[in-house]
Design an enzyme around this catalytic site. Structure first.
Site, PDB file in Angstrom:
ATOM      1  N   SER A  61       0.829  -1.196   0.000  1.00 10.42           N
ATOM      2  CA  SER A  61       0.000   0.000   0.000  1.00 10.42           C
ATOM      3  C   SER A  61       0.875   1.262   0.000  1.00 10.42           C
ATOM      4  O   SER A  61       1.649   1.466  -0.928  1.00 10.42           O
ATOM      5  CB  SER A  61      -0.959  -0.051   1.195  1.00 10.42           C
ATOM      6  N   ASP A 182     -10.087  -5.763  -3.343  1.00 11.68           N
ATOM      7  CA  ASP A 182      -9.561  -4.652  -2.549  1.00 11.68           C
ATOM      8  C   ASP A 182     -10.543  -3.482  -2.529  1.00 11.68           C
ATOM      9  O   ASP A 182     -10.979  -3.007  -3.579  1.00 11.68           O
ATOM     10  CB  ASP A 182      -8.219  -4.200  -3.139  1.00 11.68           C
ATOM     11  N   HIS A 209      -7.532  -6.187   0.659  1.00 11.90           N
ATOM     12  CA  HIS A 209      -6.332  -5.361   0.803  1.00 11.90           C
ATOM     13  C   HIS A 209      -5.330  -6.003   1.758  1.00 11.90           C
ATOM     14  O   HIS A 209      -4.123  -5.788   1.645  1.00 11.90           O
ATOM     15  CB  HIS A 209      -6.745  -3.977   1.322  1.00 11.90           C
TER      16      HIS A 209
END
Length: 234
Positions: A61, A182, A209
């Protein structure tokens, strides 16, 4: 090979520890916290000083966005890049629609400033949304040991960073893995990422995610295969 692993926003190192442990069976792994500073550029300066020049850069991320920017800064000295659930731009631009809308990001930032604890709980659920696990794992319940000011500063990096040029210009091997369900980084960006650099590998992975935690064994094997010259199916 040397590997430097960077975490996502707000959750500390714990979500990546199982992945780091599995990668360390094959590689020399360094798991680093996000720097506690004001700007993304300052964060990159700190990471550049901490990470060996011959280290692969892997990030989840926000960590993946920082890893990408650092790989671009290092140029030919960087052996390779792997991003996990990471977008070129986290916040949507007019010419980059597959990202979080600006208004939604602004609302999230205001909630984080007003109610950190409540925002974090909601963020943990978003990380798991679309996956097979409903209860929040202990690794996601741990948080970074930073003050609120540092947390909010690093949140702003998500809006500041734009890695489209970096991805397009990188000469090292690069792999971008996106989670199919996600809720934070849309898998619909896969095609756009591939267009930025046809030499990069961009693939999808089942799950949310938080697939870096919930599927860490298989992911470690796939990352190792890529690092040693193979490809990742997806």
């Amino acid at each position: 090979m040397k590997v430097s692993l960077l975490p996502g926003w707000g959750l500390g190192l714990a979500p990546l520890q199982p992945l780091a442990d599995y990668l360390s069976n094959k590689h020399e792994v360094q798991l680093l916290p996000l720097p506690e500073c004001t700007t993304a550029e300052q964060a990159l300066d700190e990471l550049d000083a901490q990470i060996p020049a011959d280290s692969w850069l892997i990030g989840w991320s926000l960590g993946g966005m920082l890893a990408t920017a650092l790989a671009h800064r290092r140029g030919n000295s960087c052996p390779g890049l792997v991003t996990l659930a990471s977008n070129a731009c986290f916040v949507a631009r007019n010419d980059w629609p597959h990202a979080m809308p600006q208004r939604e990001f602004n609302n999230f930032s205001r909630r984080a400033a007003r109610d950190w604890s409540g925002t974090l709980k909601g963020f943990q659920q978003l990380c798991l949304h679309g996956g097979q696990i409903e209860a929040v794992p202990a690794e996601l319940s741990a948080t970074a040991s930073t003050d609120t000011e540092s947390r909010l500063a690093s949140l702003s990096w998500l809006a500041q960073l734009d890695n489209r040029t970096a991805i397009a210009e990188l000469q090292c091997r690069q792999l971008h893995v996106l989670a199919e369900a996600d809720a934070l980084v849309l898998v619909g960006v896969t095609h756009d990422l591939q267009l930025l650099n046809p030499q990069a590998q961009v693939c999808s992975w089942p799950g949310s995610h938080a697939f870096v935690l919930t599927d860490h064994r298989e992911l470690a094997a796939a990352v190792h295969a890529f690092m040693t010259g193979g490809a990742v199916n997806g």
